[in-house]
Design an enzyme around this catalytic site. Sequence first.
Site, PDB file in Angstrom:
ATOM      1  N   PHE A  12     -37.616   3.859 -21.777  1.00  0.00           N
ATOM      2  CA  PHE A  12     -38.250   2.662 -21.238  1.00  0.00           C
ATOM      3  C   PHE A  12     -37.787   1.413 -21.985  1.00  0.00           C
ATOM      4  O   PHE A  12     -37.770   1.385 -23.215  1.00  0.00           O
ATOM      5  CB  PHE A  12     -39.773   2.742 -21.397  1.00  0.00           C
ATOM      6  N   ASP A  13     -37.448   0.380 -21.225  1.00  0.00           N
ATOM      7  CA  ASP A  13     -37.383  -0.950 -21.802  1.00  0.00           C
ATOM      8  C   ASP A  13     -38.820  -1.320 -22.194  1.00  0.00           C
ATOM      9  O   ASP A  13     -39.769  -0.596 -21.872  1.00  0.00           O
ATOM     10  CB  ASP A  13     -36.817  -1.926 -20.762  1.00  0.00           C
ATOM     11  N   MET A  14     -38.998  -2.439 -22.875  1.00  0.00           N
ATOM     12  CA  MET A  14     -40.347  -2.772 -23.323  1.00  0.00           C
ATOM     13  C   MET A  14     -40.884  -4.052 -22.683  1.00  0.00           C
ATOM     14  O   MET A  14     -41.757  -3.999 -21.812  1.00  0.00           O
ATOM     15  CB  MET A  14     -40.379  -2.891 -24.854  1.00  0.00           C
ATOM     16  N   LYS A 146     -27.615  -5.204 -25.064  1.00  0.00           N
ATOM     17  CA  LYS A 146     -27.499  -5.107 -23.616  1.00  0.00           C
ATOM     18  C   LYS A 146     -26.750  -6.341 -23.107  1.00  0.00           C
ATOM     19  O   LYS A 146     -26.957  -7.435 -23.629  1.00  0.00           O
ATOM     20  CB  LYS A 146     -28.892  -5.053 -22.970  1.00  0.00           C
ATOM     21  N   ASP A 171     -36.196  -3.712 -16.191  1.00  0.00           N
ATOM     22  CA  ASP A 171     -36.550  -4.829 -15.323  1.00  0.00           C
ATOM     23  C   ASP A 171     -35.468  -5.904 -15.260  1.00  0.00           C
ATOM     24  O   ASP A 171     -35.469  -6.700 -14.326  1.00  0.00           O
ATOM     25  CB  ASP A 171     -37.856  -5.485 -15.802  1.00  0.00           C
TER      26      ASP A 171
END
Length: 222
Positions: A12-14, A146, A171
């Site tokens: 998961f991204d945060m 990223k 996202d």
Amino acid sequence: MDFLHDCAAFVFDMDGLLFDTERLSRRALYAAAEELNVPLAEDAFLELIGRRMGDITQRLAARIGDEILAASLVECSEKHYQALLAEGVPVKEGVADLLEWCAEQKRPCAVATSTRTAKAEYKLASAKLRQYFGAVIGGDQVANGKPAPDIYLRAAAALGVAAGECGVFEDSEPGVRAAHAAGARVVWVPDLAPVEVATQNLAAARVESLAAVLQFLQQRRV
């Protein structure tokens, strides 16, 4: 999203994914710009989403034409952001339930965020979510942020699986590109950040919230 059933782990991204914190970051940045009397266009914040602190400073410097002032702006923004966080870390809909489901199903999970590791650990602990993650990989742990794949490759390795065996939830534009470049299967969950159509097409699926992901997984009883 049938491919999620075959994933050995989830990453998961945060910010903007687990936490509704991008709106706090936006408020903090423009409060800092006002405090320092720095003219900043409304779209300036959007190009910063999903990027590491150093990249953010560079992009702001390119916009305002002053590296020292950009660094001061970032520092002041961080002060405002911490004040907002002190009021509580806003967790997005369905996050806690999805993570609990992953724990029950023994699906290993990790966080892969451009945020520095110490700050990520603080947010996760404050939101009482840290126990769900076998690894937390911050932007300060990799050579390239990223959209380079480094952070997702490291997160997968920390969980003991190949990146291609991971389902990733992201996202932002840099995040989707990073996960795809690592060979993971990406689920795009839109938030504030605009994502180009070409990047959207790199995602294996689009879903409006992590609550919808949980609903899908529960219905399939995997």
